[in-house]
Design a protein around this motif. Structure first.
Motif, PDB file in Angstrom:
ATOM      1  N   LYS A  91      96.962  41.492  36.480  1.00 47.93           N
ATOM      2  CA  LYS A  91      95.813  41.644  35.904  1.00 47.93           C
ATOM      3  C   LYS A  91      95.239  40.668  34.604  1.00 47.93           C
ATOM      4  O   LYS A  91      94.341  40.917  34.116  1.00 47.93           O
ATOM      5  CB  LYS A  91      95.328  42.968  35.257  1.00 47.93           C
ATOM      6  CG  LYS A  91      95.455  44.271  36.435  1.00 47.93           C
ATOM      7  CD  LYS A  91      95.278  45.601  35.820  1.00 47.93           C
ATOM      8  CE  LYS A  91      95.222  46.665  36.783  1.00 47.93           C
ATOM      9  NZ  LYS A  91      94.964  47.912  36.099  1.00 47.93           N
ATOM     10  N   ALA A 140      90.000  43.030  34.903  1.00 49.08           N
ATOM     11  CA  ALA A 140      90.866  44.146  34.020  1.00 49.08           C
ATOM     12  C   ALA A 140      91.057  43.904  32.557  1.00 49.08           C
ATOM     13  O   ALA A 140      91.118  42.753  32.248  1.00 49.08           O
ATOM     14  CB  ALA A 140      92.102  44.712  34.616  1.00 49.08           C
ATOM     15  N   ASP A 200      91.752  50.161  34.184  1.00 50.46           N
ATOM     16  CA  ASP A 200      91.411  50.066  35.653  1.00 50.46           C
ATOM     17  C   ASP A 200      90.634  48.753  36.142  1.00 50.46           C
ATOM     18  O   ASP A 200      89.950  48.163  35.157  1.00 50.46           O
ATOM     19  CB  ASP A 200      90.362  50.951  36.065  1.00 50.46           C
ATOM     20  CG  ASP A 200      91.134  52.565  36.106  1.00 50.46           C
ATOM     21  OD1 ASP A 200      92.243  52.711  36.176  1.00 50.46           O
ATOM     22  OD2 ASP A 200      90.210  53.556  35.814  1.00 50.46           O
ATOM     23  N   TRP A 201      90.595  48.383  37.459  1.00 51.12           N
ATOM     24  CA  TRP A 201      89.754  47.066  37.933  1.00 51.12           C
ATOM     25  C   TRP A 201      88.381  47.267  37.588  1.00 51.12           C
ATOM     26  O   TRP A 201      87.751  48.322  38.177  1.00 51.12           O
ATOM     27  CB  TRP A 201      90.232  46.776  39.268  1.00 51.12           C
ATOM     28  CG  TRP A 201      91.689  46.385  39.540  1.00 51.12           C
ATOM     29  CD1 TRP A 201      92.663  47.064  39.925  1.00 51.12           C
ATOM     30  CD2 TRP A 201      92.155  44.863  39.383  1.00 51.12           C
ATOM     31  NE1 TRP A 201      93.679  46.152  39.889  1.00 51.12           N
ATOM     32  CE2 TRP A 201      93.471  44.773  39.417  1.00 51.12           C
ATOM     33  CE3 TRP A 201      91.362  43.709  38.584  1.00 51.12           C
ATOM     34  CZ2 TRP A 201      94.002  43.647  39.318  1.00 51.12           C
ATOM     35  CZ3 TRP A 201      91.936  42.574  38.733  1.00 51.12           C
ATOM     36  CH2 TRP A 201      93.262  42.670  38.836  1.00 51.12           C
TER      37      TRP A 201
END
Length: 144
Positions: free
Chosen positions: A31, A79, A85-86
């Motif tokens: 991320k 992210a 969360d994405w």
């Protein structure tokens, strides 16, 4: 680019292996950087390809190398940090300003918006920035 493990990989039919296709049951996407998922239709075949890219310069290179092939869709995954969360954004245009530093060069027109967003997806006042790399759903335009 992908982090994958043998235990995550599934069995692939011999015909797919012979054609050069690869298959993963799951992958790990770090991320720390945005990821881009591009669906590309090659002008020389009817086949559509899906490509994951995790770096601004690699996305620029991919879009410049298409030479008339169409980018059918482009999604950006972001992210805020490793525990968030994405966030997913559908991209309609990609602009490139080569005078800016790596990581700041790309600008995006997102689905349903009229102005561009910067490399961090913050709204900008610009309606055009640098060179158009791709208009999604049409053949890419190369630097003018």
């Amino acid at each position: 680019m992908f982090v994958t493990f043998q235990g995550l990989e599934g069995r692939v039919p011999a015909q797919a292996l012979n054609s050069g296709f690869q298959y993963w049951g799951a992958t790990v996407l770090p991320k720390a950087v945005p990821w881009y998922l591009a669906n590309i239709r090659r002008r020389t075949t009817a086949r559509q390809e899906t490509v994951f890219v995790a770096c601004e310069s690699m996305l620029v290179e991919l879009l410049n190398d298409l030479e008339g092939d169409a980018v059918v869709s482009l999604m950006r995954f972001d992210a805020d940090d490793a525990s968030s969360d994405w966030k997913i954004a559908r991209v309609e245009e990609v602009w490139w300003d080569c005078m800016l530093a790596e990581g700041e060069r790309l600008f995006f027109k997102l689905s349903g918006e009229t102005t561009l967003r910067d490399a961090h997806l913050r709204a900008t006042a610009a309606s055009a920035k640098g060179w158009m790399l791709a208009k999604i759903g049409r053949a890419p335009l190369l630097a003018a």
